[in-house]
Design an enzyme around this catalytic site. Structure first.
Site, short mmCIF file in Angstrom:
data_model
loop_
_atom_site.label_atom_id
_atom_site.label_comp_id
_atom_site.label_asym_id
_atom_site.label_seq_id
_atom_site.Cartn_x
_atom_site.Cartn_y
_atom_site.Cartn_z
N MET A 33 0.85 -1.20 0.00
CA MET A 33 0.00 0.00 0.00
C MET A 33 0.88 1.25 0.00
SD MET A 33 -3.45 -0.92 2.04
CE MET A 33 -2.89 -0.65 3.69
N HIS A 40 9.45 -3.40 3.37
CA HIS A 40 9.02 -3.62 1.97
C HIS A 40 10.23 -3.88 1.08
CE1 HIS A 40 5.56 -0.92 3.32
NE2 HIS A 40 4.94 -1.99 2.87
N GLN A 156 -2.45 -12.34 7.72
CA GLN A 156 -2.67 -12.03 6.30
C GLN A 156 -1.93 -13.04 5.41
OE1 GLN A 156 -2.67 -7.96 4.36
NE2 GLN A 156 -0.53 -8.49 4.00
O1 PAF Z 1 -0.11 -5.75 3.55
C1 PAF Z 1 -0.56 -4.83 2.83
O2 PAF Z 1 0.11 -3.82 2.60
C2 PAF Z 1 -1.93 -4.97 2.22
O3 PAF Z 1 -2.82 -5.60 3.09
C3 PAF Z 1 -1.92 -5.66 0.84
C4 PAF Z 1 -1.45 -7.09 0.92
C5 PAF Z 1 -1.01 -4.88 -0.12
C6 PAF Z 1 -3.33 -5.67 0.24
O4 PAF Z 1 -3.83 -4.38 0.09
#
Ligand code: PAF
Length: 283
Positions: A33, A40, A156
């Site tokens: 995001m 990241h 997630q």
């Molecule tokens: O982890 C995230 O940044 C978000 O939940 C994702 C996987 C990009 C989905 O919008």
């Protein structure tokens, strides 16, 4: 370093990925995001070890935010993100707008069962529907060979694995270790909301989780030590603890001592909600 190609349409994304595939190149995806941090960038590095081309999506997905959550104030810094992606060697940034992802009349929702039960869902009931729907769309749009997700968002990661298994999405899901600062704080875009004094308190989250996981591994009673851990976080300055819970690492079912475990937590520091998790190593 080459500048990453930046595309904001699904058609342009598909055309580029198709060209790479026709050239025999393997493609990895890192869904994000934006507001990219070192966590990241570590996902991008892992993607580049697994594939010749790396696609990073940057899309603040509205469907995973509840009306009361921080969608509007979520940090957006595309120019800086693109600089970081260039330095990391990513090949393409997919930066769709909301109407590209959710055109007028969009009416589909993917709801994953299994590991999405409890934990985050108890406090953010539509969160994983939003995540599963957007991740499924990204995978259909980009058709990557593999995708990298951070273990920081452990539930997630489990939900995305379940989604790919259940829908036969041919994407290998790679879980990447959490990147932390020198004091153990997990990197998160939401850390940007915290001042210096709050950062000091935030660092206690990982310390308390590690101590609690060690106690569990040594045989301590689960209810007793998780309650004590929640109390310790409140004493340290957290406003509220949503949960600290031990789960089976693979399925997120209630933890059994003969299985690999994961201790997961979510807690509020002022108006910022932080999550973290650690392994429970059996003795
Ligand atoms: O982890 C995230 O940044 C978000 O939940 C994702 C996987 C990009 C989905 O919008």
């Amino acid at each position: 370093m080459n500048e990453p190609i930046v595309v904001d349409s699904v058609t342009a994304l598909r055309t580029q990925v198709r060209d790479w595939r026709q050239a025999g190149l393997r493609v990895a995806m890192v869904p994000t995001m934006g507001a990219l941090h070192d966590g990241h960038i570590s996902l991008v590095r892992i993607a580049l070890e697994r594939a010749e081309r790396c696609v990073v999506s940057i899309f603040v997905n509205p469907t995973q935010f509840a009306p009361t959550e921080d969608l509007d104030k979520y940090p957006r810094q595309l120019a800086r993100d693109l600089d970081r992606l260039r330095d990391a060697g990513a090949h393409l940034a997919f930066t769709p707008g909301v109407t590209e992802m959710y055109p007028a009349g969009f009416a589909t929702k993917i709801s994953v069962g299994g590991p999405s039960g409890g934990l985050e869902t108890d406090f953010r009931p539509s969160f994983f529907d939003g995540v599963a729907t957007v991740v499924a769309k990204l995978f259909v749009q980009a058709a990557p060979d593999c995708a990298v997700f951070g273990e920081k968002d452990y539930q997630q990661l489990c939900v995305v694995r379940q989604l790919c298994r259940d829908l036969d999405l041919p994407v290998e899901i790679i879980g990447a270790p959490t990147v932390r600062d020198a004091h153990g704080l997990a990197m998160s875009s939401r850390n940007a909301y915290l001042g210096e004094a709050e950062l000091e308190i935030a660092r206690k989250l990982n310390a308390v989780l590690r101590q609690t996981a060690a106690r569990l591994a040594a045989g301590a009673d689960e209810t007793g030590v998780t309650s004590a851990a929640m109390e310790a976080l409140v004493q340290a300055g957290f406003r509220k603890v949503d949960y600290i819970a031990a789960r089976e690492a693979a399925t997120l079912a209630p933890w059994r001592r003969d299985r690999d475990g994961r201790l997961l937590a979510a807690a509020w520091l002022g108006t910022t909600r932080l999550i973290d998790n650690v392994e429970i190593r059996s003795a």
